[in-house]
Design an enzyme around this catalytic site. Structure first.
Site, short mmCIF file in Angstrom:
data_model
loop_
_atom_site.label_atom_id
_atom_site.label_comp_id
_atom_site.label_asym_id
_atom_site.label_seq_id
_atom_site.Cartn_x
_atom_site.Cartn_y
_atom_site.Cartn_z
N LYS A 48 0.70 -1.19 0.06
CA LYS A 48 -0.04 0.11 0.17
C LYS A 48 0.88 1.16 0.04
CE LYS A 48 -3.78 -2.09 2.54
NZ LYS A 48 -4.54 -2.30 3.73
N GLN A 92 -4.76 -1.61 10.02
CA GLN A 92 -4.45 -2.90 9.12
C GLN A 92 -5.00 -4.04 10.03
OE1 GLN A 92 -3.20 -3.20 6.07
NE2 GLN A 92 -3.69 -5.47 6.28
N ASP A 115 -10.94 3.32 4.68
CA ASP A 115 -11.51 2.02 4.43
C ASP A 115 -12.72 1.72 4.30
OD1 ASP A 115 -9.36 0.26 3.90
OD2 ASP A 115 -8.76 -0.40 5.91
#
Ligand code: NAD
Length: 281
Positions: A48, A92, A115
């Site tokens: 990422k 994460q 997200d």
């Protein structure tokens, strides 16, 4: 059968984002919170970060130890929420077992929830509101489906998997596209028969090569979200060679949904940055 090339689609999206960021004159900043030493998470975060930097963004990784307390996590996220130079925050997953994933996600300021896992964004998506930040993987799947040129309205979409990060938000997204949606899961009876009715079949269950030729309707569009490692090699939830005999369009693993997920996360971060800049004016 045509392959849906997620790598190429993602490259095009990142090129467009690069131009958009140049025009913006501000580098969107993504903060990634990583707790513990999970190897796969570290690889995902590295990918990422690399993609963000190549696209002209800043990506900062905040690494907490595997023993970090919830209070430590909360203090870190609170600081990121308050920092106006940070436009997007992700935590994460999976977190170390003593930390509750849902409680952790609730710490993130909804405006920075790139997200789209927070309750507000999930609710907005469920209500088909345009301002919803849509989770990256289902958002990428929709772009891949649209890239086929197949008209989605009225089609029967069958999703294998009902997780909060893939199956459920994808069900909302496809319903919002006027598909008729069936969501299947571990307790679904006659799953093969249901899958075989799908014009659009999306496998997101984490079962290597579960979907065989007999599961697929002739001419279906098949998207494979699964990422599994078998004998050191990556494979999806769809048996590619078998599916190729029936599907009209098929996404590979690797080179399918994976790169699209990263591209969509970057797009969400860029959009959050643009929105925050507009609101500060
Ligand atoms: P999860 O474990 O949270 O959820 C799996 C879902 O699949 C559950 O709802 C479960 O009921 C269902 N399921 C499991 N086995 C099944 C079976 N035999 N038949 C029917 N349903 C079954 O997983 P997740 O986080 O949604 O991820 C699913 C897969 O997608 C994994 O392989 C994961 O690595 C992959 N993934 C890929 C990306 C990407 O960027 N390509 C992103 C997220 C997840």
């Amino acid at each position: 059968m045509k392959i849906i090339d997620g790598r190429e689609l993602a490259r095009q999206i990142r090129e467009k984002l690069k131009l958009r960021i140049e025009a913006l004159g501000v580098q969107p900043r993504l903060a990634v919170v990583l707790a513990g030493d999970d190897y796969a998470s570290q690889v995902y975060v590295r990918n990422k970060r690399k993609a963000a930097e190549e696209t002209g963004m800043v990506c900062e990784v905040h690494h907490l130890s595997a023993e970090a307390s919830f209070d430590e996590l909360a203090a870190l996220v609170d600081g990121l929420n308050r920092n106006p130079s940070v436009h997007g925050i992700i935590i994460q997953m999976p977190l170390p077992l003593h930390l509750n994933n849902n409680e952790a996600l609730r710490l993130i300021d909804e405006a920075k929830d790139v997200d789209g896992f927070g309750i507000r964004n999930a609710g907005l998506l469920m209500q088909n509101q345009v301002e919803a930040v849509v989770p990256a993987t289902p958002k990428g799947v929709l772009v891949m489906l649209k890239s086929t040129g197949v008209n989605l309205a009225g089609k029967h979409a069958v999703i294998i998997g009902r997780s909060n990060i893939v199956g459920r938000p994808l069900a909302c997204l496809l319903l919002n596209q006027d598909c008729t949606v069936t969501v299947t899961h571990t307790l679904t009876e006659n799953i093969e028969n249901i899958a075989r009715q799908a014009d659009i079949l999306v496998a997101a269950c984490g079962c290597p090569k579960l979907v065989k030729e007999s599961w697929i309707k002739e001419g279906a569009v098949v998207i494979d979200v699964g990422i599994n490692r078998v004998d050191g090699r990556l494979c999806g939830d769809v048996d590619f060679d078998e599916a190729a005999a029936k599907a009209a369009f098929l996404s590979p693993v690797p080179g399918g949904v994976g790169p699209m997920t990263i591209a969509m996360l970057l797009e969400n971060t860029c959009e959050a940055c643009e929105k925050q800049l507009r609101e500060r004016k």
